[in-house]
Design a protein around this motif. Structure first.
Motif: not given
Length: 235
Positions: A38-52
């Motif tokens: 689930n690329i979208g969900s994984e990307a969302e988690t990554m973005l949330r954690l690193i707080g770009l």
């Protein structure tokens, strides 16, 4: 810019595991990832954690066909995306071009080889790539990642990491292979077996120790199914 490495350094460009050099094979890989992740969900988690932040510069190590680099590029100033496969990089460049993403710099390299030209990064992300290195070189790689991050920078690491709570791996691996979805079962079974036999995934207590030894604080850690781990680390 690539670093000049001593002769005794590990060669990250040695092919380990599946060989992705053929264009058709790379296309097949890209399509397969779209089906089983689930690329979208994984990307969302990554973005949330690193707080770009919009002015951030991000390094992705092991970018593959560029899916996550493209998503990151929508939320920051610049992405530098590394991979050891020139075929993967060319595919990723074409994909980014088709989506009008012009703030991604794709370049051949990996954990040990990059020397940033424009100062430290605000964040480094890597998924399913560190296991290509033996444990000694994982530490060297993590130390180099730290040298490329600003103080307080975020490091997102996701990889195959086996749980130390598993005491008998024979039934665990058998169950893992049986759980592969039917639509990709034959191919993914071969890949899982190749990974376990020839690549360098390690244990949770080992990777946690290496991360801390390299100068990071583990801010968050998530473990899935006894063999997958995600870490948000702070320099």
């Amino acid at each position: 810019m690539m670093r000049e490495l001593p002769e005794w350094y590990y060669d990250e460009f040695i092919q380990v595991g599946t060989d992705y050099t053929d264009k058709e094979e790379i296309l097949h890989y890209d399509q397969k990832m779209q089906k089983i992740r689930n690329i979208g969900s994984e990307a969302e988690t990554m973005l949330r954690l690193i707080g770009l932040q919009q002015e951030d510069r991000v390094l992705e190590i092991g970018c593959g066909t560029g899916e996550f680099s493209i998503e990151l590029s929508r939320h920051c100033k610049q992405v530098v995306a590394l991979d050891v496969s020139e075929g993967m990089l060319e595919f990723a460049r074409e994909k980014a071009k088709s989506k009008n993403r012009n703030n991604i710099h794709f370049t051949k390299g990996s954990f040990l080889t990059l020397e940033p030209d424009d100062g430290p990064f605000d964040a480094v992300v890597t998924q399913l790539a560190l296991h290509h290195l033996p444990d000694f070189w994982k530490l060297i790689a993590l130390q180099h990642v730290g040298s490329m991050l600003r103080t307080g920078g975020r490091f997102f690491l996701k990889d195959v990491v086996f749980s130390s709570e598993i005491h008998d791996f024979d039934p665990f691996i058998s169950k893992l292979l049986q759980s592969i979805p039917e639509q990709v079962k034959d191919e993914m079974t071969r890949e899982y077996i190749l990974h376990i036999k020839e690549e360098f995934s390690t244990f949770d207590w080992v990777i946690e120790g290496l991360i801390k030894k390299a100068g990071f604080r583990i801010e968050e850690a998530f473990y899935e199914n006894g063999f997958l781990a995600t870490y948000l680390c702070i320099k």
